[in-house]
Design an enzyme around this catalytic site. Structure first.
Site, PDB file in Angstrom:
ATOM      1  N   CYS A  91       0.813  -1.222   0.000  1.00 40.52           N
ATOM      2  CA  CYS A  91       0.000   0.000   0.000  1.00 40.52           C
ATOM      3  C   CYS A  91       0.847   1.273   0.000  1.00 40.52           C
ATOM      4  O   CYS A  91       0.354   2.340  -0.378  1.00 40.52           O
ATOM      5  CB  CYS A  91      -0.936   0.018   1.198  1.00 40.52           C
ATOM      6  SG  CYS A  91      -2.161  -1.302   1.169  1.00 40.52           S
ATOM      7  N   HIS A 343      -8.919   3.991  -1.516  1.00 42.64           N
ATOM      8  CA  HIS A 343      -7.511   3.583  -1.373  1.00 42.64           C
ATOM      9  C   HIS A 343      -7.083   2.852  -2.649  1.00 42.64           C
ATOM     10  O   HIS A 343      -7.096   1.620  -2.719  1.00 42.64           O
ATOM     11  CB  HIS A 343      -7.385   2.683  -0.150  1.00 42.64           C
ATOM     12  CG  HIS A 343      -6.027   2.121   0.091  1.00 42.64           C
ATOM     13  ND1 HIS A 343      -4.859   2.675  -0.422  1.00 42.64           N
ATOM     14  CD2 HIS A 343      -5.625   1.030   0.828  1.00 42.64           C
ATOM     15  CE1 HIS A 343      -3.829   1.956  -0.023  1.00 42.64           C
ATOM     16  NE2 HIS A 343      -4.263   0.955   0.722  1.00 42.64           N
ATOM     17  N   CYS A 373       0.173   2.037   6.722  1.00 44.16           N
ATOM     18  CA  CYS A 373       0.486   0.625   6.935  1.00 44.16           C
ATOM     19  C   CYS A 373       0.644  -0.059   5.585  1.00 44.16           C
ATOM     20  O   CYS A 373       0.039   0.348   4.594  1.00 44.16           O
ATOM     21  CB  CYS A 373      -0.605  -0.043   7.757  1.00 44.16           C
ATOM     22  SG  CYS A 373      -2.270   0.135   7.087  1.00 44.16           S
TER      23      CYS A 373
END
Length: 387
Positions: A91, A343, A373
């Site tokens: 991510c 996201h 994260c």
């Protein structure tokens, strides 16, 4: 010997499309090309002067395969002389792209580097790459449990985001209602930002699409409370999780020499960059030690930071970070986060930094900190200083 500075001279993003939304049918290379073209147009830099394009993208199969950094640059009609490289730090991929670009500039080995990212999750769902590749090759166990060394160290513990987010909620004593209240805050702040036009300067409209599609005006605590948990007996629901999304984003980093030669106006400088890791089973709590490490190395405290962007992979991630660091929540994700805005994996790092830069400029803040994260129990931290 004093280090060379890395300046941010441009930052732009596409609007974020929701799953199956306005950007769902756009080829990822064309989506990435959109942000790259807009960046070059807005900065006015001769594209021939760019020395590398570092792009974040994960699940690099099908339309996202083949070094999409290079493909997107060429799809944008930009010079063939400029290379590209694609980064996967899960991510945090495009935040890491910023780190690599800044490190190249700081080291003196490059003067102008583009960092960015792209992800079309409508076309390539998360973890689709590893599942499909494993099936095609007749392999089982995925990226973790097929490893004897991994199994010896971590056993058969589940390795997935939902499990990690539940572990965090348990360890930090975060209940479902607390997460739902944070999720509602995210939607309300995102909608306020949209209504006040706060994102307009940072977004390059894609045709008729100029507004993020994720925020829900009709959501409420009552609606959230009615949802079933993602895992039986758990606290997490779709309402407190980041949205599956499609988007691209890009930034231009320049050395002092490039600023002078190309007559550029620096908007910010990279004050600090670092990355840390911790428990890969809990996975999503690494922003906590990573933030402590970054502030210690930078000689700063959270009191020095005006704005924080921490990716809302799940509400428990942000709430645990707030509880552990003691940061004032009023300077965290002030325009909403991924629960409302989405996201888009490989694009999120530079998307968040683009928003952080523009909000520092809007409010007159000096320092902004960004963290998120990442798979494998990792977290990048970047501190930028508005100039």
């Amino acid at each position: 010997m004093p280090r060379s500075e890395a300046y941010i001279v441009g930052a732009v993003r596409s609007p974020v499309g929701k799953r199956g939304g306005a950007l769902a049918e756009v080829h990822p290379a064309d989506l990435g090309a959109h942000a790259l073209r807009a960046l070059m147009e807005r900065t006015g830099v001769d594209p021939e002067a760019v020395e590398d394009v570092v792009f974040g993208c994960l699940d690099a199969v099908g339309p996202q395969a083949g070094d999409i950094a290079r493909t997107a640059w060429l799809a944008a009609g930009l010079p063939e002389s400029v290379p590209g490289v694609t980064v996967d730090r899960q991510c945090g991929s495009s935040q890491q792209a910023v780190h690599f670009a800044a490190q190249a500039v700081m080291s003196g080995t490059a003067d102008l580097v583009v960092a960015g990212g792209v992800q079309n999750m409508s076309q390539v769902p998360i973890a689709y790459a590893s599942r499909q590749a494993g099936d095609a090759l007749g392999l089982t166990g995925g990226p973790y449990h097929g490893s004897a060394g991994w199994r010896a160290r971590y056993g058969d513990a589940p390795v997935n985001q939902f499990h990690g987010a539940e572990l965090i909620a348990d360890q930090w004593g975060i209940d479902r209602e607390e997460m739902e209240r944070w999720a509602l805050r995210s939607h309300r702040r995102a909608l306020r930002a949209i209504d006040e036009g706060r994102f307009e300067r940072e977004i390059a409209p894609f045709g008729e699409h100029a507004v993020d599609e994720g925020p829900r005006r009709g959501t409420s605590l009552e609606k959230m409370a009615a949802l079933d948990p993602a895992v039986e007996g758990g606290r997490l629901t779709a309402a407190v999780s980041s949205q599956i999304s499609d988007a691209s984003s890009a930034m231009l980093l320049a050395s002092e020499e490039a600023v002078r030669v190309h007559n550029l106006t620096p908007r910010a400088r990279v004050h600090h960059l670092s990355v840390r890791g911790e428990d890969p089973i809990r996975m999503l709590s690494a922003p906590i030690p990573a933030t402590r490490h970054a502030l210690r190395k930078a000689g700063m405290t959270l009191d020095d930071i005006d704005l924080v962007e921490i990716n809302e992979a799940f509400a428990s991630v942000v709430l645990a970070w707030l509880k552990d660091t003691g940061c004032d929540p009023e300077k965290v994700n002030v325009n909403g986060g991924a629960i409302a805005l989405g996201h888009p994996l490989g694009a999120t790092g530079t998307k968040l930094m683009t928003t952080l830069l523009h909000e520092l400029e809007r409010t007159g803040g000096r320092y902004g900190l960004q963290t998120m994260c990442e798979g494998g129990g990792q977290a990048n931290v970047t501190v930028i200083e508005r100039l």
